[in-house]
Design an enzyme around this catalytic site. Structure first.
Site, PDB file in Angstrom:
ATOM      1  CE  LYS A  68      -4.079   1.933   0.601  1.00  0.00           C
ATOM      2  NZ  LYS A  68      -3.735   2.749  -0.571  1.00  0.00           N
ATOM      3  CE  LYS A  92       3.557   6.758   6.298  1.00  0.00           C
ATOM      4  NZ  LYS A  92       3.209   7.670   5.178  1.00  0.00           N
ATOM      5  CE  LYS A 104       4.641   7.755  -1.134  1.00  0.00           C
ATOM      6  NZ  LYS A 104       4.015   7.903   0.195  1.00  0.00           N
ATOM      7  CB  THR A 188      -2.695  12.995   6.105  1.00  0.00           C
ATOM      8  OG1 THR A 188      -2.939  12.069   5.051  1.00  0.00           O
ATOM      9  CG2 THR A 188      -1.225  13.009   6.458  1.00  0.00           C
ATOM     10  CB  SER A 356      -5.893   4.391   2.480  1.00  0.00           C
ATOM     11  OG  SER A 356      -5.684   5.543   1.711  1.00  0.00           O
TER      12      SER A 356
END
Ligand code: GLU
Length: 428
Positions: A68, A92, A104, A188, A356
């Site tokens: 992810k 994370k 990413k 976020t 998400s």
């Protein structure tokens, strides 16, 4: 010397292994990405010419679950950076206990130089180039720097066209009517705010009105300013790529945002309805913003902003990293020596990927949550992770960053072990 961003990021892993009995195999696996895809994306420009852009997708580690992580559009995107960001995503997701590995993506482009149609063609081209390596149970992209829900809408449409099947769970951060989740837009920032609230007393930040300076006024920076301001914090400075504005008695984030939308300029403004008026304020540089005498400093832009050169001048009592990697390893050591706590990126900005995750769950179930449920679940995830990480830090006398890596590494290690390691097969 000659050390890359990726090399430096991995030193955090080595540091964490000192506080955990972790399988050798876990550490070895975490030293290199699972896969790296580099693609050329040909785009027909509005003037009829053809331009080819470089794109990347790095799947770092999938021990915990499907990988992810967002997609970044920026002129300085390199493979080294994307690899590092994918490494951070791995830690994370594990630090907050999500069932995801890390990945990413990025395209080397200055999106501000493209028309909207060129941007759409680039976004569809990128997805078409990486379509075989993503999927709802494989790798799930999302927005990052200079990508947003509109771009996710084009991308999910492109992917569904390629697969000839409605596939909303392949991407998160989508527009609501393309299968997005309520509350993903400010997640976020909200997550970072929940961390700060959870740790505020433990970090002894005081009870009075806390003064905040925010570097960056994109999705994370703006929403943090708004949420903190609404909760009674005083936002004294914010910045964008061109510079910072400062107002001792506090800015009105919503007005600053509105003014910037209307005039493409960052100015302290006060708006009533659509009518905005510029109010008295000081203009300072981004570098000066970082050194302001505030309670909370929030880097919410790019990597490597707090370095060995300015770490000694930081006056904030606490740093909340909404950006990925804003503090270098050297700066981290200086801040630790000076006793300035840093709520690290892999915890502080994990709210985005946490919602998400909620979006992905909702897509898979075809059942959509109301906003209060999103906020409640997010708060729980962020508070639990914050307290757990704080306790690890206290127990070992280490920074919150190292503690976050320890916590994440423990989960990744469990996931690796549950699939079988040498130790299990070793017959004495
Ligand atoms: N780009 C965001 C991050 O760095 C969100 C990633 C996601 O939602 O998958 O955490």
């Amino acid at each position: 010397m000659g050390e890359t961003l990726f090399d430096r990021a991995k030193t955090r892993l080595d540091e964490a292994t000192k506080y955990l009995d972790v399988e050798e195999e876990t550490v070895v696996r975490l030293k290199a990405p699972k896969s790296v895809l580099q693609v050329s994306i040909p785009v027909r420009m509005d003037d009829g010419s053809l331009k080819v852009f470089q794109g990347y997708r790095v799947r770092y580690n999938d021990a915990v679950g499907p990988t992810k992580g967002g997609i970044r559009y920026h002129q300085s995107v390199t493979l080294d950076e994307v690899k590092t960001l994918a490494f951070w995503m791995t830690f994370k997701c594990a630090a907050v206990g999500l069932p995801f590995g890390g990945a990413k993506g990025g395209v080397t482009v200055n999106p501000k130089e493209l028309s909207l149609l060129e941007l759409e063609r680039l976004s569809r081209g990128y997805i078409s180039a990486i379509a075989d390596s993503i999927g709802p149970d494989v790798d799930i992209p999302a927005p990052d720097v200079y990508t947003n829900s509109m771009i996710m809408g084009w991308m999910v449409d492109e992917y569904s066209n390629i697969k000839r099947a409605y596939s909303p769970a392949v991407l998160t951060g989508k527009p609501i009517y393309a299968g997005g989740s309520l509350g993903r837009d400010d997640a976020t920032a909200r997550g970072g705010f929940y961390c700060l609230e959870a740790l505020k007393e433990r970090l002894r930040l005081g009870k009075g009105t806390l003064k905040v300076a925010i570097q960056g006024f994109g999705n994370a920076g703006y929403h943090f300013a708004k949420i903190a301001n609404d909760a009674g914090y005083r936002i004294v400075a914010v910045s964008d790529s061109k510079g910072a504005i400062c107002k001792e008695d506090g800015l009105d984030p919503e007005s600053v945002y509105k003014f910037k939308q209307q005039n493409r300029e960052l100015k302290a403004a006060y708006c009533e309805g659509t009518v905005c008026e510029v109010v008295d304020h000081k203009r300072i540089t981004n570098a000066e913003l970082l050194e302001l005498d505030v309670d909370i400093l929030v880097p919410a832009a790019l990597e490597n902003q707090i370095t060995k050169d300015n770490a000694k001048n930081i006056k904030a009592k606490c740093i909340v990293e909404l950006a990925n990697g804003p503090t270098t390893v050297e700066a981290d050591n200086i801040l630790a020596q000076r006793g300035i706590p840093v709520i690290p990126d892999i915890l502080a900005n994990a709210g985005g990927v946490t919602v998400s995750y909620f979006e992905w769950v909702q897509n898979k179930q075809g059942y959509y949550w109301k906003l209060p449920k999103v906020h409640k679940e997010l708060k729980e995830y962020m508070e639990d992770a914050s307290v757990e990480i704080f306790n690890i830090a206290e127990k070992h006398g280490i920074t919150l960053r190292t503690a976050a890596y320890v916590s994440a590494l423990r989960r990744i290690d469990e996931a690796v072990k549950s699939k079988g390691t040498e130790r299990q097969f070793h017959v004495e």
